[in-house]
Design a protein around this motif. Sequence first.
Motif, PDB file in Angstrom:
ATOM      1  N   THR A   1      10.725 -14.833 -32.398  1.00  0.00           N
ATOM      2  CA  THR A   1      11.916 -15.390 -33.052  1.00  0.00           C
ATOM      3  C   THR A   1      11.683 -15.695 -34.532  1.00  0.00           C
ATOM      4  N   GLU A   2      10.501 -15.441 -35.019  1.00  0.00           N
ATOM      5  CA  GLU A   2      10.217 -15.660 -36.438  1.00  0.00           C
ATOM      6  C   GLU A   2      10.109 -14.313 -37.176  1.00  0.00           C
ATOM      7  N   THR A   3      10.961 -13.407 -36.768  1.00  0.00           N
ATOM      8  CA  THR A   3      10.947 -12.052 -37.315  1.00  0.00           C
ATOM      9  C   THR A   3      12.350 -11.703 -37.795  1.00  0.00           C
ATOM     10  N   ILE A   4      12.436 -11.048 -38.952  1.00  0.00           N
ATOM     11  CA  ILE A   4      13.751 -10.621 -39.440  1.00  0.00           C
ATOM     12  C   ILE A   4      13.776  -9.092 -39.455  1.00  0.00           C
ATOM     13  N   ASP A   5      14.689  -8.556 -38.687  1.00  0.00           N
ATOM     14  CA  ASP A   5      14.830  -7.107 -38.612  1.00  0.00           C
ATOM     15  C   ASP A   5      15.978  -6.727 -39.542  1.00  0.00           C
ATOM     16  N   ARG A   6      15.647  -6.168 -40.691  1.00  0.00           N
ATOM     17  CA  ARG A   6      16.680  -5.873 -41.691  1.00  0.00           C
ATOM     18  C   ARG A   6      17.413  -4.579 -41.373  1.00  0.00           C
ATOM     19  N   ARG A   7      16.859  -3.820 -40.456  1.00  0.00           N
ATOM     20  CA  ARG A   7      17.458  -2.512 -40.206  1.00  0.00           C
ATOM     21  C   ARG A   7      18.225  -2.474 -38.887  1.00  0.00           C
ATOM     22  N   LYS A   8      17.689  -3.125 -37.939  1.00  0.00           N
ATOM     23  CA  LYS A   8      18.281  -3.263 -36.596  1.00  0.00           C
ATOM     24  C   LYS A   8      18.386  -1.951 -35.815  1.00  0.00           C
ATOM     25  N   LYS A   9      18.940  -0.918 -36.403  1.00  0.00           N
ATOM     26  CA  LYS A   9      19.117   0.320 -35.638  1.00  0.00           C
ATOM     27  C   LYS A   9      17.846   1.163 -35.710  1.00  0.00           C
ATOM     28  N   TRP A  10      16.940   0.959 -34.775  1.00  0.00           N
ATOM     29  CA  TRP A  10      15.695   1.709 -34.796  1.00  0.00           C
ATOM     30  C   TRP A  10      15.758   2.970 -33.962  1.00  0.00           C
TER      31      TRP A  10
ATOM     32  N   GLU B   1       7.066  -0.468 -55.771  1.00  0.00           N
ATOM     33  CA  GLU B   1       5.756   0.135 -56.069  1.00  0.00           C
ATOM     34  C   GLU B   1       5.378   1.220 -55.058  1.00  0.00           C
ATOM     35  N   THR B   2       5.745   1.001 -53.799  1.00  0.00           N
ATOM     36  CA  THR B   2       5.322   1.951 -52.757  1.00  0.00           C
ATOM     37  C   THR B   2       6.403   2.975 -52.427  1.00  0.00           C
ATOM     38  N   GLY B   3       7.622   2.699 -52.869  1.00  0.00           N
ATOM     39  CA  GLY B   3       8.723   3.634 -52.619  1.00  0.00           C
ATOM     40  C   GLY B   3       9.234   3.616 -51.190  1.00  0.00           C
ATOM     41  N   LEU B   4       8.922   2.565 -50.435  1.00  0.00           N
ATOM     42  CA  LEU B   4       9.372   2.492 -49.039  1.00  0.00           C
ATOM     43  C   LEU B   4      10.116   1.185 -48.780  1.00  0.00           C
ATOM     44  N   PRO B   5      11.092   1.222 -47.886  1.00  0.00           N
ATOM     45  CA  PRO B   5      11.820  -0.020 -47.576  1.00  0.00           C
ATOM     46  C   PRO B   5      11.007  -0.946 -46.667  1.00  0.00           C
ATOM     47  N   ALA B   6      11.172  -2.242 -46.889  1.00  0.00           N
ATOM     48  CA  ALA B   6      10.534  -3.228 -45.994  1.00  0.00           C
ATOM     49  C   ALA B   6      11.576  -3.614 -44.954  1.00  0.00           C
ATOM     50  N   ASP B   7      11.547  -2.905 -43.841  1.00  0.00           N
ATOM     51  CA  ASP B   7      12.611  -3.070 -42.846  1.00  0.00           C
ATOM     52  C   ASP B   7      12.407  -4.271 -41.930  1.00  0.00           C
ATOM     53  N   ILE B   8      11.152  -4.670 -41.778  1.00  0.00           N
ATOM     54  CA  ILE B   8      10.875  -5.816 -40.896  1.00  0.00           C
ATOM     55  C   ILE B   8      10.098  -6.848 -41.701  1.00  0.00           C
ATOM     56  N   ILE B   9      10.522  -8.091 -41.582  1.00  0.00           N
ATOM     57  CA  ILE B   9       9.873  -9.184 -42.309  1.00  0.00           C
ATOM     58  C   ILE B   9       9.446 -10.213 -41.277  1.00  0.00           C
ATOM     59  N   SER B  10       8.167 -10.536 -41.296  1.00  0.00           N
ATOM     60  CA  SER B  10       7.680 -11.478 -40.290  1.00  0.00           C
ATOM     61  C   SER B  10       7.199 -12.749 -40.975  1.00  0.00           C
ATOM     62  N   ILE B  11       7.707 -13.900 -40.502  1.00  0.00           N
ATOM     63  CA  ILE B  11       7.362 -15.176 -41.149  1.00  0.00           C
ATOM     64  C   ILE B  11       6.788 -16.173 -40.147  1.00  0.00           C
ATOM     65  N   GLY B  12       6.191 -15.669 -39.089  1.00  0.00           N
ATOM     66  CA  GLY B  12       5.575 -16.562 -38.109  1.00  0.00           C
ATOM     67  C   GLY B  12       5.099 -15.768 -36.910  1.00  0.00           C
TER      68      GLY B  12
END
Length: 434
Positions: free
Chosen positions: A423-432, A408-419
């Motif tokens: 340590t409750e963060t998922i970095d889908r891109r890593k190379k920032w 819908e927004t046309g942008l990637p969700a590179d970071i996902i936070s679940i807490g």
Amino acid sequence: MKTLAIIGAQWGDEGKGKITDCLAQEADIIVRFQGGNNAGHTIQIGDDIFKLHLLPSGILRQGKTAVIGNGVVIDPEGLMDEIRLVKESGRNLDGLRISDRAHIVLNYHRKLDGAEERYRGDKSVGTTKRGIGPCYQDKIARYGFRVCDLLEEDTLREKVPPILAMKKDHLGLVGESCQCTDEMLIDRLLGWGEALREYICDVSVLINDEIAAGKKVLFEGAQGVMLDIDHGTYPFVTSSNTVGGAICTGAGIGPKLIDEIIGCLKAYTTRVGEGPMPTELHGELGNYIMKKGGEFGTTTGRGRRCGWLDLVVAKHAVRIGGINSWAITKLDVLNGMETIRVCTHYELNGERIDYFPASLKKLEQVEPVYVDLPGWETWDGRSEELAAQGYDALPRELRDYVKFIEKETGLPADIISIGKRRTETIDRRKKWWA
Ligand code: IMP
């Protein structure tokens, strides 16, 4: 050379502090560029919880330079309290730098903030009463005190008498008073100057030099795009610009030096204070999200209003804020819900609208239109374990929710936070920083 920025894509409190802290791991410099101690970041490191209002979140990473830019308004007492707190935790503040051009929040600003809210009556903004608006008013009206003034007694002796006299008259008009004499104020300002002297410099020179030297710079926004003085839900906004463009004016760099802007987007919507919020949930579900998400203001302790994710707001934030990718936070709060609603557009008088209207009257009338997506089973208590396994370990329905936002927004969700924890963060891109 690489510069990154993180800004809030809603009404603040999106969880920027934690994301900044995670990205700060590899950054050399972390810079705040607007707002004051109206902002609040809660950062959890192990069992230590820090509530910061003025210091850039990056200050908790030792060995980094943490900068308070000229666009920030500084309450010196508040700042010194935070400096003390960080020092007491065994960390040093050797890397702290404060702009000599930042403006100072004074006691009379706080009094005027309270008085202005009283005059607004039932149309009050719901400010943090930290004096932020009146301090920015003085800056624009050209009778503010700047950090550089705190180091120059001669300047203060010239500036204080006329400004304090005017402020006392102003206070009198709104039923307030101030017992402070010229000498008392000069003493106080000089005292703050002494206490902060070691940190004060021209941060624009510093940041530009560091960028030229190939350092990694992270700009940390406060509040969110919907609280921007120009593009937010005026007048229910804060008194600074919160968009990506504010980095240039608030830190003293040119627009071409900003490489990427990450928008922090909470998986649902919250707002503290008054003003329009089309997807607000009244009643049980709103209260459930407030409690489950711990949605209470870091600065004022007020319960935040809660509602479904509003993609009209998100798309407004992308356009106005200059956002290139998402950090989606607090997805864990939606655990265990049968259905999750997402607002994709509004209807106004039977017509579809895809933009966020300026008029408060229109905003009162818009009807959010929702898409219902299936929820996912709860994993409460296992966020750290899941984050360690990576994105694909998250429930399929959650990944579909994220995919929907991306589409819908046309942008990637590179970071996902679940807490709350790093340590409750998922970095889908890593190379920032590459
Ligand atoms: P002020 O910034 O204290 O003048 O408050 C203006 C509006 O912005 C009020 O609705 C505040 O609740 C809101 N606000 C200011 N700072 C923050 C923040 O950091 N998070 C969320 N709302 C904020």
